[in-house]
Design a protein around this motif. Sequence first.
Motif, PDB file in Angstrom:
ATOM      1  N   SER A   1      39.983  22.587  42.833  1.00  0.00           N
ATOM      2  CA  SER A   1      38.717  21.584  43.139  1.00  0.00           C
ATOM      3  C   SER A   1      37.680  22.782  42.916  1.00  0.00           C
ATOM      4  CB  SER A   1      38.659  21.410  44.617  1.00  0.00           C
ATOM      5  OG  SER A   1      40.073  20.890  44.802  1.00  0.00           O
ATOM      6  N   GLN A   2      36.294  22.250  42.927  1.00  0.00           N
ATOM      7  CA  GLN A   2      35.373  23.174  42.753  1.00  0.00           C
ATOM      8  C   GLN A   2      35.463  24.385  43.985  1.00  0.00           C
ATOM      9  OE1 GLN A   2      31.785  20.938  42.651  1.00  0.00           O
ATOM     10  NE2 GLN A   2      31.035  21.974  40.819  1.00  0.00           N
TER      11      GLN A   2
ATOM     12  N   GLY B   1      38.570  28.800  43.997  1.00  0.00           N
ATOM     13  CA  GLY B   1      38.410  30.157  43.638  1.00  0.00           C
ATOM     14  C   GLY B   1      39.163  30.194  42.182  1.00  0.00           C
TER      15      GLY B   1
ATOM     16  N   SER C   1      37.904  30.069  38.989  1.00  0.00           N
ATOM     17  CA  SER C   1      37.376  31.122  38.113  1.00  0.00           C
ATOM     18  C   SER C   1      37.601  32.267  38.566  1.00  0.00           C
ATOM     19  CB  SER C   1      35.845  31.109  37.975  1.00  0.00           C
ATOM     20  OG  SER C   1      35.235  29.565  37.893  1.00  0.00           O
ATOM     21  N   SER C   2      37.574  32.949  39.768  1.00  0.00           N
ATOM     22  CA  SER C   2      37.763  34.442  40.051  1.00  0.00           C
ATOM     23  C   SER C   2      39.301  34.649  39.817  1.00  0.00           C
ATOM     24  CB  SER C   2      37.599  34.369  41.734  1.00  0.00           C
ATOM     25  OG  SER C   2      36.643  33.850  42.139  1.00  0.00           O
TER      26      SER C   2
ATOM     27  N   LYS D   1      42.038  33.017  48.466  1.00  0.00           N
ATOM     28  CA  LYS D   1      41.446  33.142  49.675  1.00  0.00           C
ATOM     29  C   LYS D   1      42.405  33.371  50.885  1.00  0.00           C
ATOM     30  CE  LYS D   1      37.681  30.233  48.249  1.00  0.00           C
ATOM     31  NZ  LYS D   1      36.667  29.490  48.401  1.00  0.00           N
TER      32      LYS D   1
ATOM     33  N   ASP E   1      42.907  35.940  52.318  1.00  0.00           N
ATOM     34  CA  ASP E   1      42.075  36.963  53.295  1.00  0.00           C
ATOM     35  C   ASP E   1      41.410  35.814  54.407  1.00  0.00           C
ATOM     36  OD1 ASP E   1      40.394  36.164  51.075  1.00  0.00           O
ATOM     37  OD2 ASP E   1      38.799  37.607  51.632  1.00  0.00           O
ATOM     38  N   LEU E   2      41.043  34.837  54.142  1.00  0.00           N
ATOM     39  CA  LEU E   2      40.257  34.058  54.973  1.00  0.00           C
ATOM     40  C   LEU E   2      41.113  33.432  56.117  1.00  0.00           C
ATOM     41  CD1 LEU E   2      37.551  32.507  52.703  1.00  0.00           C
ATOM     42  CD2 LEU E   2      37.531  34.518  54.012  1.00  0.00           C
TER      43      LEU E   2
ATOM     44  N   VAL F   1      47.048  34.798  46.396  1.00  0.00           N
ATOM     45  CA  VAL F   1      46.093  35.971  45.973  1.00  0.00           C
ATOM     46  C   VAL F   1      44.948  36.008  46.719  1.00  0.00           C
ATOM     47  CG1 VAL F   1      47.077  35.761  43.660  1.00  0.00           C
ATOM     48  CG2 VAL F   1      44.807  34.377  44.333  1.00  0.00           C
ATOM     49  N   ILE F   2      44.357  37.291  46.671  1.00  0.00           N
ATOM     50  CA  ILE F   2      42.854  37.619  46.840  1.00  0.00           C
ATOM     51  C   ILE F   2      41.764  37.911  45.733  1.00  0.00           C
ATOM     52  CG2 ILE F   2      41.240  38.707  48.509  1.00  0.00           C
ATOM     53  CD1 ILE F   2      43.986  39.404  50.354  1.00  0.00           C
ATOM     54  N   SER F   3      41.206  37.041  45.028  1.00  0.00           N
ATOM     55  CA  SER F   3      40.750  37.327  43.997  1.00  0.00           C
ATOM     56  C   SER F   3      39.256  37.842  44.080  1.00  0.00           C
ATOM     57  CB  SER F   3      40.713  35.992  43.183  1.00  0.00           C
ATOM     58  OG  SER F   3      41.794  35.367  43.122  1.00  0.00           O
ATOM     59  N   LYS F   4      38.889  37.992  45.287  1.00  0.00           N
ATOM     60  CA  LYS F   4      37.454  38.441  45.450  1.00  0.00           C
ATOM     61  C   LYS F   4      37.430  39.675  45.948  1.00  0.00           C
ATOM     62  CE  LYS F   4      33.322  37.521  48.241  1.00  0.00           C
ATOM     63  NZ  LYS F   4      32.797  36.633  49.309  1.00  0.00           N
TER      64      LYS F   4
ATOM     65  N   GLN G   1      30.999  42.558  47.001  1.00  0.00           N
ATOM     66  CA  GLN G   1      30.614  41.876  45.371  1.00  0.00           C
ATOM     67  C   GLN G   1      29.581  43.066  44.932  1.00  0.00           C
ATOM     68  OE1 GLN G   1      31.375  39.630  43.884  1.00  0.00           O
ATOM     69  NE2 GLN G   1      32.063  38.060  45.244  1.00  0.00           N
TER      70      GLN G   1
HETATM   71  P1  GDP Z   1      35.760  27.940  41.202  1.00  0.00           P
HETATM   72  O1  GDP Z   1      34.443  27.038  41.550  1.00  0.00           O
HETATM   73  O2  GDP Z   1      36.959  27.356  41.976  1.00  0.00           O
HETATM   74  O3  GDP Z   1      35.864  28.676  39.991  1.00  0.00           O
HETATM   75  O4  GDP Z   1      35.743  29.081  42.565  1.00  0.00           O
HETATM   76  P2  GDP Z   1      34.998  30.532  42.326  1.00  0.00           P
HETATM   77  O5  GDP Z   1      36.102  31.464  41.819  1.00  0.00           O
HETATM   78  O6  GDP Z   1      33.659  30.632  41.797  1.00  0.00           O
HETATM   79  O7  GDP Z   1      34.947  30.789  43.861  1.00  0.00           O
HETATM   80  C1  GDP Z   1      34.126  30.323  44.659  1.00  0.00           C
HETATM   81  C2  GDP Z   1      33.830  31.154  45.937  1.00  0.00           C
HETATM   82  O8  GDP Z   1      34.786  31.692  46.533  1.00  0.00           O
HETATM   83  C3  GDP Z   1      33.304  32.391  45.423  1.00  0.00           C
HETATM   84  O9  GDP Z   1      31.904  32.694  46.432  1.00  0.00           O
HETATM   85  C4  GDP Z   1      34.080  33.488  45.475  1.00  0.00           C
HETATM   86  O10 GDP Z   1      33.655  34.640  45.489  1.00  0.00           O
HETATM   87  C5  GDP Z   1      35.257  33.262  46.496  1.00  0.00           C
HETATM   88  N1  GDP Z   1      36.116  33.550  46.454  1.00  0.00           N
HETATM   89  C6  GDP Z   1      37.066  33.306  45.368  1.00  0.00           C
HETATM   90  N2  GDP Z   1      38.357  33.892  45.579  1.00  0.00           N
HETATM   91  C7  GDP Z   1      38.046  34.274  46.849  1.00  0.00           C
HETATM   92  C8  GDP Z   1      39.109  35.235  47.854  1.00  0.00           C
HETATM   93  O11 GDP Z   1      40.224  35.207  47.584  1.00  0.00           O
HETATM   94  N3  GDP Z   1      38.670  35.284  48.926  1.00  0.00           N
HETATM   95  C9  GDP Z   1      37.477  35.254  49.330  1.00  0.00           C
HETATM   96  N4  GDP Z   1      37.047  35.744  50.575  1.00  0.00           N
HETATM   97  N5  GDP Z   1      36.566  34.605  48.740  1.00  0.00           N
HETATM   98  C10 GDP Z   1      36.844  34.231  47.638  1.00  0.00           C
END
Ligand code: GDP
Length: 691
Positions: A34-35, A38, A40-41, A202, A204-205, A229-232, A236
């Motif tokens: 879904s949008q 995460g 893309s991350s 996510k 970590d959340l 995973v924690i891709s962030k 930032q």
């Molecule tokens: P997409 O729309 O599915 O491609 O999602 P994005 O990769 O753009 O992520 C959406 C939001 O979630 C962004 O603000 C990311 O920084 C945040 N995000 C992605 N992965 C993680 C994670 O593992 N942990 C946290 N805390 N935030 C994340």
Amino acid sequence: MMYITKKMIEIRNLLQKVGQSSTVTLPSIVVIGSQSSGKSSVLEAIVGHEFLPKGSNMITRRPIELTLVNDPEARTDYGEFPDLGLSKVTDFSLIQKTLTELNQSVPESLCVTDDPIRLTIHSPRIPDLSLIDLPGYIQVAGENQPRELKRKISELCDKYIRGPNIILAISAADTDLANSTALQASRRVDPRGERTIGVITKMDLVEPEKGAAILTDRQYPLRLGYVGVISKLPSQTGLFRRETGNLLAGISRNEKSFFNTYPSQFGPDSGVNTGTITLRKKLMQVLEQTMSSRLQETTESIQRELEETTYQFKVQYNEQPMSAEAYLAASLDDFKHQFHAFTSSFGRAQLQGLLKDALDQKVLDQLAARYWNRPIEDLTVALPEPDNIADLPKADPKSPYWHRQLDTACSGLTRLGVGRLAATVAATAVQSNIDKLLDKSSFSKHPAARRVISEAASTVLADRSYATSDGIEISLKPYKFDPDIQPNEWAQGREHVVGVLQGELNQCQAAMKSLENSVGGRKKLREVMTFVDKARRGDIIVEGDHPSGAGGFSAALLARGREAVFLRDRANIINMRIAASKSRQCKTLENKYYCPEVFLDAVATKLAQTAVLFLNVEMLNDFYQRFPREVESKLHEHMAGGGLERFAREDPKVRRHLDLIHRKELLELVLTKIEDLHRLPGAAGGRELAD
Ligand code: GDP
């Protein structure tokens, strides 16, 4: 270990060149989620670079076919867009910009398209992988988004998540797994969870217990399992982001420090898989296994496709070879052959004929200006017998007036710039013949190459033009003072000029006919002509050229009438001069003052003969020698840098022939490559082929 994937990716790239009709498909990893899940991350962490389009309003509108190439030789990481001809882009923000632009080029009304963007990334730090990033599923369409966007994204994803592709289903730990659109979609096409890898982002959340519970979830079992995973990165704006290529190192360090903090939930004995590095390894293994298990099937479909192509090559082209080089060589040979035939049919005699024709016109001009413009009565006589000398106009041979007339007409002819005229006549004739040859040759299907050859002719001709015309002028100098006509030349001139005058008379008559037609018949024209004659004699007073006409005739009609009167008078004079030239009096050179037509014709023939001697050697022979070489060198320049292939492919028949051969060669290459893979120990089906 990743040998099969690497080779299969190479094979897929080769198959892509085979073209649209290839039925062979090789497995890729398709990424759905879904949008904001995460997605893309995760992809960026795997690649180790930020490169995907970002922004709150950014909806992915086209699939991105991402090929990762492990390239130990690469000094720096770089991307390539093969369809755009963009190679070695080392600046990943430029890759991101390009992707954003390509994405935005899809009109909003279309929502999404299945026309993929192809991007290849080379790096010594990435595994060989073939990934497809798809638009994120949306829950509710935004305010400015078309209603069907949700459905269209879903349809597009459905198209890609079919077998043999592997599904990477991304879900965020902080949302209920039961609501994961990615898992729901995967279950529809892979109900037994055999080719789906679950990624929980996510981590970590959520509380570690909850996170670990998701990863061991039994409600949605996947044979290939889940990875958390924690891709962030924690910050930032931290150091990691700016260290290009080190994104994964940072993410991995962060993941380790998080997961190591909770050994009982995520430790080695917990039975759960965590971390982007683990995910990457899993992707490599799964893709390698899938590729390996597809080896036999892929080989068979390539064999089938090759058989079909070979059959078509036989029935359509009788296995005749073809290449762009061979096509150009054959076209050029054929053209040279035609050119050679032309050179032996176009020489001195033809040039002289053409130049004489041009000079005949100049003779007529001189006659019209110096003799025929006299009042008609001066020259008009009754001619009951063509030989009745007494009835011819008096041109007393002793009169200085008639001497001057003939001298002026003659020097008007010799000094009109015969050199330039001859060079122009020759160049125009040769050029138009070359253009005709081109029209009949296979170059007629290639406008650019045709232009190159035609221009080569102009260049060579122009090159010799000045020197030739100067040379001719010098060679004609003696005639400017004394044309010195011999009796036999006089006799020939007399015969020839009658034909020229007859031709002129015919033209007058044809022009008269067309005037008659344009005014609505002979009778009407006669009426106007009578009026014009009367006006000319002064029988009728017509004041100026009144725009509305006169005597009941419109101005346009009167203009035609005047033209007709001119033609009639001209025809009368020519008729009379034909009779004069045929008369006994014009038989001898001594009577040249009576017969300016014959005299000027004989002079013109002399000029043409002398000019052509020079013209033939200096221009024509020179052209015949230099033109083929000029064509070769100009075409060579034109064909450089892909021009040759473009040239050959302009002809649809050649293009189809080349395409089929190209396709056959590629399939043969692919088949040998894939057969080599079968011989690898451990490759599925290896033994059968090795035997
Ligand atoms: P997409 O729309 O599915 O491609 O999602 P994005 O990769 O753009 O992520 C959406 C939001 O979630 C962004 O603000 C990311 O920084 C945040 N995000 C992605 N992965 C993680 C994670 O593992 N942990 C946290 N805390 N935030 C994340």
